[in-house]
Design a protein around this motif. Sequence first.
Motif, PDB file in Angstrom:
ATOM      1  N   LYS A 131     -12.350   4.979   7.858  1.00 14.62           N
ATOM      2  CA  LYS A 131     -11.114   5.599   7.392  1.00 14.62           C
ATOM      3  C   LYS A 131      -9.902   4.752   7.775  1.00 14.62           C
ATOM      4  O   LYS A 131      -8.971   4.582   6.982  1.00 14.62           O
ATOM      5  N   LEU A 132      -9.915   4.222   8.999  1.00 11.22           N
ATOM      6  CA  LEU A 132      -8.804   3.371   9.434  1.00 11.22           C
ATOM      7  C   LEU A 132      -8.709   2.106   8.579  1.00 11.22           C
ATOM      8  O   LEU A 132      -7.617   1.687   8.181  1.00 11.22           O
ATOM      9  N   LYS A 133      -9.847   1.507   8.279  1.00  4.11           N
ATOM     10  CA  LYS A 133      -9.856   0.304   7.444  1.00  4.11           C
ATOM     11  C   LYS A 133      -9.324   0.611   6.049  1.00  4.11           C
ATOM     12  O   LYS A 133      -8.546  -0.163   5.479  1.00  4.11           O
ATOM     13  N   GLU A 134      -9.730   1.742   5.504  1.00  5.22           N
ATOM     14  CA  GLU A 134      -9.254   2.120   4.175  1.00  5.22           C
ATOM     15  C   GLU A 134      -7.741   2.351   4.195  1.00  5.22           C
ATOM     16  O   GLU A 134      -7.031   1.963   3.263  1.00  5.22           O
ATOM     17  N   ALA A 135      -7.252   2.987   5.247  1.00  9.25           N
ATOM     18  CA  ALA A 135      -5.812   3.234   5.347  1.00  9.25           C
ATOM     19  C   ALA A 135      -5.049   1.915   5.433  1.00  9.25           C
ATOM     20  O   ALA A 135      -3.986   1.750   4.790  1.00  9.25           O
ATOM     21  N   GLU A 136      -5.564   0.973   6.221  1.00  9.10           N
ATOM     22  CA  GLU A 136      -4.912  -0.332   6.334  1.00  9.10           C
ATOM     23  C   GLU A 136      -4.915  -1.061   4.999  1.00  9.10           C
ATOM     24  O   GLU A 136      -3.918  -1.677   4.610  1.00  9.10           O
ATOM     25  N   GLU A 137      -6.013  -0.991   4.285  1.00  4.68           N
ATOM     26  CA  GLU A 137      -6.092  -1.649   2.980  1.00  4.68           C
ATOM     27  C   GLU A 137      -5.101  -1.034   1.998  1.00  4.68           C
ATOM     28  O   GLU A 137      -4.457  -1.743   1.217  1.00  4.68           O
ATOM     29  N   LYS A 186      -2.285   0.405   2.786  1.00  7.51           N
ATOM     30  CA  LYS A 186      -0.948  -0.040   3.182  1.00  7.51           C
ATOM     31  C   LYS A 186      -0.686  -1.456   2.696  1.00  7.51           C
ATOM     32  O   LYS A 186       0.404  -1.771   2.201  1.00  7.51           O
ATOM     33  N   LYS A 187      -1.683  -2.330   2.810  1.00 11.58           N
ATOM     34  CA  LYS A 187      -1.519  -3.707   2.358  1.00 11.58           C
ATOM     35  C   LYS A 187      -1.295  -3.769   0.858  1.00 11.58           C
ATOM     36  O   LYS A 187      -0.424  -4.484   0.365  1.00 11.58           O
ATOM     37  N   THR A 188      -2.087  -2.998   0.108  1.00 14.63           N
ATOM     38  CA  THR A 188      -1.929  -3.024  -1.349  1.00 14.63           C
ATOM     39  C   THR A 188      -0.585  -2.447  -1.760  1.00 14.63           C
ATOM     40  O   THR A 188       0.063  -2.961  -2.688  1.00 14.63           O
ATOM     41  N   ASP A 189      -0.144  -1.401  -1.062  1.00 16.43           N
ATOM     42  CA  ASP A 189       1.168  -0.825  -1.369  1.00 16.43           C
ATOM     43  C   ASP A 189       2.275  -1.835  -1.065  1.00 16.43           C
ATOM     44  O   ASP A 189       3.231  -1.981  -1.847  1.00 16.43           O
ATOM     45  N   LYS A 214       4.919  -3.421  -3.755  1.00 13.72           N
ATOM     46  CA  LYS A 214       6.369  -3.361  -3.573  1.00 13.72           C
ATOM     47  C   LYS A 214       6.977  -4.764  -3.601  1.00 13.72           C
ATOM     48  O   LYS A 214       8.045  -4.982  -4.169  1.00 13.72           O
ATOM     49  N   LYS A 215       6.273  -5.687  -2.984  1.00 14.26           N
ATOM     50  CA  LYS A 215       6.755  -7.056  -2.938  1.00 14.26           C
ATOM     51  C   LYS A 215       6.804  -7.649  -4.338  1.00 14.26           C
ATOM     52  O   LYS A 215       7.787  -8.306  -4.727  1.00 14.26           O
TER      53      LYS A 215
END
Length: 120
Positions: A90-96, A98-101, A105-106
Amino acid sequence: MKNLLPAIFIFVILFTACSKGEAPHINEEQEVKVHYDTTAIDSFSTGAVSVDIARKIRMSSPQYLDSVKQVKKAMEEEKKLKVELEKENKLKEAEEKKKTDAEKKKKASETVSASETKTE
């Protein structure tokens, strides 16, 4: 002579039909294994124990109880490992996410700034 031939024929037929046939051979020496529910040979002798009672005795032995405890511990450890793996996933999915978001945005900000520079 005419009557003698049919009489002999009938006599032979009756003789063979009424003769004693051989009885089927049953091997009486054959061993028959019987399943008893006791551990002793004679169920009335001293020390004869029912199979159910023997099972209860075995189940109450320290070795059996120890093995049951070990199995329970192993199952608990497996459950803990599964829970930890799920948390890590779950933590890995959340980090991924965040990175994709952040990348989206970038990219969005880059396209906006690029379109502004083109209009100038």
